[in-house]
Design a protein around this motif. Sequence first.
Motif, PDB file in Angstrom:
ATOM      1  N   GLN A 104       0.930  -1.143   0.097  1.00 12.07           N
ATOM      2  CA  GLN A 104       0.019   0.062  -0.019  1.00 12.07           C
ATOM      3  C   GLN A 104       0.948   1.448  -0.305  1.00 12.07           C
ATOM      4  O   GLN A 104       0.777   1.948  -0.932  1.00 12.07           O
ATOM      5  N   ASN A 105       1.747   1.503   1.090  1.00 13.04           N
ATOM      6  CA  ASN A 105       2.413   2.833   1.141  1.00 13.04           C
ATOM      7  C   ASN A 105       4.028   2.420   1.397  1.00 13.04           C
ATOM      8  O   ASN A 105       4.873   2.933   1.842  1.00 13.04           O
ATOM      9  N   TYR A 106       4.260   0.779   1.584  1.00 13.58           N
ATOM     10  CA  TYR A 106       5.643   0.643   1.715  1.00 13.58           C
ATOM     11  C   TYR A 106       5.975  -0.569   0.652  1.00 13.58           C
ATOM     12  O   TYR A 106       5.181  -1.648   0.732  1.00 13.58           O
ATOM     13  N   PHE A 110      10.222  -5.443   5.276  1.00 16.08           N
ATOM     14  CA  PHE A 110      11.591  -5.721   6.048  1.00 16.08           C
ATOM     15  C   PHE A 110      11.920  -4.241   6.216  1.00 16.08           C
ATOM     16  O   PHE A 110      12.221  -3.517   5.367  1.00 16.08           O
ATOM     17  N   MET A 111      12.411  -4.118   7.703  1.00 18.24           N
ATOM     18  CA  MET A 111      13.069  -2.488   8.105  1.00 18.24           C
ATOM     19  C   MET A 111      13.957  -2.982   9.046  1.00 18.24           C
ATOM     20  O   MET A 111      13.894  -3.993   9.766  1.00 18.24           O
ATOM     21  N   THR A 112      15.184  -2.009   9.204  1.00 17.05           N
ATOM     22  CA  THR A 112      15.921  -2.164  10.334  1.00 17.05           C
ATOM     23  C   THR A 112      15.403  -0.874  11.142  1.00 17.05           C
ATOM     24  O   THR A 112      15.226   0.064  10.872  1.00 17.05           O
ATOM     25  N   VAL A 113      15.786  -1.450  12.745  1.00 18.04           N
ATOM     26  CA  VAL A 113      15.612  -0.229  13.641  1.00 18.04           C
ATOM     27  C   VAL A 113      16.863  -0.263  14.314  1.00 18.04           C
ATOM     28  O   VAL A 113      17.294  -1.157  14.811  1.00 18.04           O
ATOM     29  N   THR A 134      18.042   5.236   4.539  1.00 15.05           N
ATOM     30  CA  THR A 134      17.316   5.643   5.838  1.00 15.05           C
ATOM     31  C   THR A 134      16.076   6.050   5.391  1.00 15.05           C
ATOM     32  O   THR A 134      15.991   6.927   4.445  1.00 15.05           O
ATOM     33  N   LEU A 135      15.038   5.500   5.983  1.00 15.35           N
ATOM     34  CA  LEU A 135      13.736   5.916   5.780  1.00 15.35           C
ATOM     35  C   LEU A 135      13.036   6.832   6.663  1.00 15.35           C
ATOM     36  O   LEU A 135      12.167   7.686   6.330  1.00 15.35           O
ATOM     37  N   TYR A 136      13.633   6.854   8.071  1.00 11.69           N
ATOM     38  CA  TYR A 136      13.284   7.875   9.134  1.00 11.69           C
ATOM     39  C   TYR A 136      14.330   7.896  10.039  1.00 11.69           C
ATOM     40  O   TYR A 136      15.294   7.079  10.193  1.00 11.69           O
ATOM     41  N   SER A 137      14.445   8.959  10.577  1.00  9.61           N
ATOM     42  CA  SER A 137      15.622   9.367  11.599  1.00  9.61           C
ATOM     43  C   SER A 137      14.904  10.332  12.709  1.00  9.61           C
ATOM     44  O   SER A 137      14.104  11.032  12.172  1.00  9.61           O
ATOM     45  N   GLN A 138      15.371   9.940  14.070  1.00  9.73           N
ATOM     46  CA  GLN A 138      15.185  10.869  15.002  1.00  9.73           C
ATOM     47  C   GLN A 138      16.175  11.086  15.848  1.00  9.73           C
ATOM     48  O   GLN A 138      16.925  10.210  16.210  1.00  9.73           O
ATOM     49  N   HIS A 139      16.494  12.161  16.391  1.00 13.86           N
ATOM     50  CA  HIS A 139      17.836  12.673  17.348  1.00 13.86           C
ATOM     51  C   HIS A 139      17.179  12.635  18.610  1.00 13.86           C
ATOM     52  O   HIS A 139      16.390  13.540  18.798  1.00 13.86           O
ATOM     53  N   TYR A 140      18.012  12.283  19.426  1.00 12.59           N
ATOM     54  CA  TYR A 140      17.768  12.004  21.164  1.00 12.59           C
ATOM     55  C   TYR A 140      18.778  13.002  21.608  1.00 12.59           C
ATOM     56  O   TYR A 140      20.173  12.909  21.483  1.00 12.59           O
ATOM     57  N   THR A 141      18.305  14.213  22.418  1.00 13.09           N
ATOM     58  CA  THR A 141      19.463  14.902  22.978  1.00 13.09           C
ATOM     59  C   THR A 141      20.104  14.426  24.156  1.00 13.09           C
ATOM     60  O   THR A 141      20.972  14.612  24.669  1.00 13.09           O
TER      61      THR A 141
END
Length: 174
Positions: A104-106, A110-113, A134-141
């Motif tokens: 549908q939208n992917y 399979f993805m890696t986290v 990279t499909l998504y990224s998030q930074h943690y301070t």
Amino acid sequence: MVHGVEHTTNGNGNTAAFPRTPEAHHRAGSRTTHTTTKENNSMDAQDIINGLARYTGTESYFSLGAMFRNAVYTDGVQFLIENAQCAWLVTDAMAWVSQKVPGQNYDDGFMTVELHPKEDRTADLLITDGNGTTLYSQHYTAHTFPLPKGIKLYAVWGETSRGPCWILMVTSEY
């Protein structure tokens, strides 16, 4: 954190029985004290790494709750959540992954986290297609993840008793 667990089969038709519905974290009248000191962790980083290596399959799938109807995680991830105190990592990753549906939208199931901690106590969460994109990224301070080299998990589209869904697992469970 208590999550629901669903029935699974071990391939020969035998069904393992596990609790099905989430329970409340706190019951009326109960008092709990939450601390995050290093002394409360029963396992150090090497113990967690050694413990994760024991997971080569799963006997149960844990629910992430009603908001994540098409996502579950395995025994190995449950071990990681309990011993690395990282439910935040699982929910942050699956909030993005569970929005995707193969076909549908992917395009792939399979993805890696990946969590990449840094020496300055910041970290980056990367979700990839498994081939370097990279499909998504998030930074943690800031973070509390105890494994200095981070972790890689797999999110795989599969079939459980609840139907098709994303299954988050440690790499040795793949």
